[in-house]
Scaffold this active site. Sequence first.
Site, short mmCIF file in Angstrom:
data_model
loop_
_atom_site.label_atom_id
_atom_site.label_comp_id
_atom_site.label_asym_id
_atom_site.label_seq_id
_atom_site.Cartn_x
_atom_site.Cartn_y
_atom_site.Cartn_z
N ASP A 126 -28.01 -36.14 -10.35
CA ASP A 126 -27.39 -36.38 -9.04
C ASP A 126 -26.52 -35.17 -8.69
O ASP A 126 -25.41 -35.30 -8.18
CB ASP A 126 -26.55 -37.66 -9.06
CG ASP A 126 -26.14 -38.10 -7.65
OD1 ASP A 126 -26.77 -37.65 -6.67
OD2 ASP A 126 -25.18 -38.89 -7.53
N ASP B 243 -19.35 -36.91 -12.41
CA ASP B 243 -20.28 -37.98 -12.03
C ASP B 243 -21.61 -37.90 -12.81
O ASP B 243 -22.67 -37.74 -12.22
CB ASP B 243 -20.54 -37.90 -10.52
CG ASP B 243 -20.98 -39.24 -9.96
OD1 ASP B 243 -21.11 -40.20 -10.72
OD2 ASP B 243 -21.22 -39.31 -8.74
P1 ATP Z 1 -19.46 -42.56 -5.06
O1 ATP Z 1 -20.07 -43.90 -5.11
O2 ATP Z 1 -18.50 -42.27 -3.94
O3 ATP Z 1 -20.51 -41.47 -5.14
P2 ATP Z 1 -19.04 -41.88 -7.63
O4 ATP Z 1 -19.51 -42.98 -8.45
O5 ATP Z 1 -20.01 -40.82 -7.24
O6 ATP Z 1 -18.51 -42.46 -6.33
P3 ATP Z 1 -17.52 -39.73 -8.76
O7 ATP Z 1 -18.44 -38.81 -8.04
O8 ATP Z 1 -17.46 -39.63 -10.24
O9 ATP Z 1 -17.78 -41.24 -8.39
O10 ATP Z 1 -16.06 -39.54 -8.21
C1 ATP Z 1 -15.80 -39.73 -6.84
C2 ATP Z 1 -14.76 -38.72 -6.36
O11 ATP Z 1 -13.54 -38.91 -7.08
C3 ATP Z 1 -15.14 -37.28 -6.60
O12 ATP Z 1 -15.85 -36.75 -5.52
C4 ATP Z 1 -13.81 -36.59 -6.77
O13 ATP Z 1 -13.29 -36.24 -5.50
C5 ATP Z 1 -12.94 -37.67 -7.37
N1 ATP Z 1 -12.87 -37.53 -8.85
C6 ATP Z 1 -13.71 -38.05 -9.75
N2 ATP Z 1 -13.34 -37.74 -11.01
C7 ATP Z 1 -12.22 -37.00 -10.89
C8 ATP Z 1 -11.33 -36.37 -11.84
N3 ATP Z 1 -11.54 -36.45 -13.15
N4 ATP Z 1 -10.28 -35.67 -11.36
C9 ATP Z 1 -10.06 -35.59 -10.03
N5 ATP Z 1 -10.85 -36.16 -9.09
C10 ATP Z 1 -11.91 -36.86 -9.51
MN MN Z 2 -20.17 -38.83 -6.92
#
Ligand code: ATP
Ligand code: MN
Length: 266
Positions: free
Chosen positions: A203, A220
């Site tokens: 992804d 992610d």
């Molecule tokens: P979605 O359903 O919105 O796609 P997701 O499951 O993809 O959520 P992630 O992509 O892991 O989740 O995280 C979503 C957002 O949170 C990221 O785009 C980022 O902005 C923020 N984020 C995630 N992990 C971190 C981290 N370790 N530190 C800072 N920000 C983070």
């Molecule tokens: Mn994401």
Amino acid sequence: KHAAKIRLDNVKQSQERDKDKADRATAELVLDQRTRMILLQMINRGVVNEIHGAISTGKEANVYGAVLYPDDGSEPIQRAIKIYKTAILVFKDRERYITGEHRFKAGADKGNNRKMVKLWAEKEFRNLRRLHAAGIACPEPLMLKLHVLVMEFLGDKRGYAYPRLRDARFAGDDIDQQWRNLYIQLLGIMRRLYQVCKLVHADLSEYNILYNDDRLYIIDVSQSVEHDHPRALEFLRMDIKNVGDFFRRQGVDTLQDRAIFNFITA
Ligand code: ATP
Ligand code: MN
């Protein structure tokens, strides 16, 4: 010693984002009784002291900012907590990543949603560990309990998360060169991910990469698959295409997808 507290409703947002009421409702929905118990447990164990507002509310997970105040009085440490949603409908799309994943043969059970979400969180935790061990910049995974994952916060000391690559802005007169450098950096990361971690992100895009100070951070990875997953190469081609499309839009003279595929897998 700092009083441990959960502030889940009226919180200082670590990122200024417009959130309507529906969004906020979504953010709180995920915090059922079980989730609150896990968070309390993490506070009691001193993993974090405070849990702040949502950094991100997504379809499948919410990410919260959190802070640990070390006992020795040293500087507060920011952390991020990803809470996977246990709602049923959201996970219908995950099947294709899990099927063929030998690490999850035993546990995968489509009928048991809670179990699936736990597996999903476990997968992200283990994949992050692999990336971290391979020296790929990513959040260091710190603790996992059921569907709640605590990791290193990628951001500044005040709790502002690094921007996604999509939102990165550069200053200076060598912007084209900066984009080229990031492109090359990312190709190296993708190769390392494949060759050393034996994983395909699956992804990968400008939404799942954070940027700070000339550096790219991969996030992610819950859907990332083993390189011998039956659809791994299909997912890799998709990642390569997304990355190429994005950097072309930034004006980078990208390599052909085919050449990148060979570079990563050879
Ligand atoms: P979605 O359903 O919105 O796609 P997701 O499951 O993809 O959520 P992630 O992509 O892991 O989740 O995280 C979503 C957002 O949170 C990221 O785009 C980022 O902005 C923020 N984020 C995630 N992990 C971190 C981290 N370790 N530190 C800072 N920000 C983070
Ligand atoms: Mn994401």
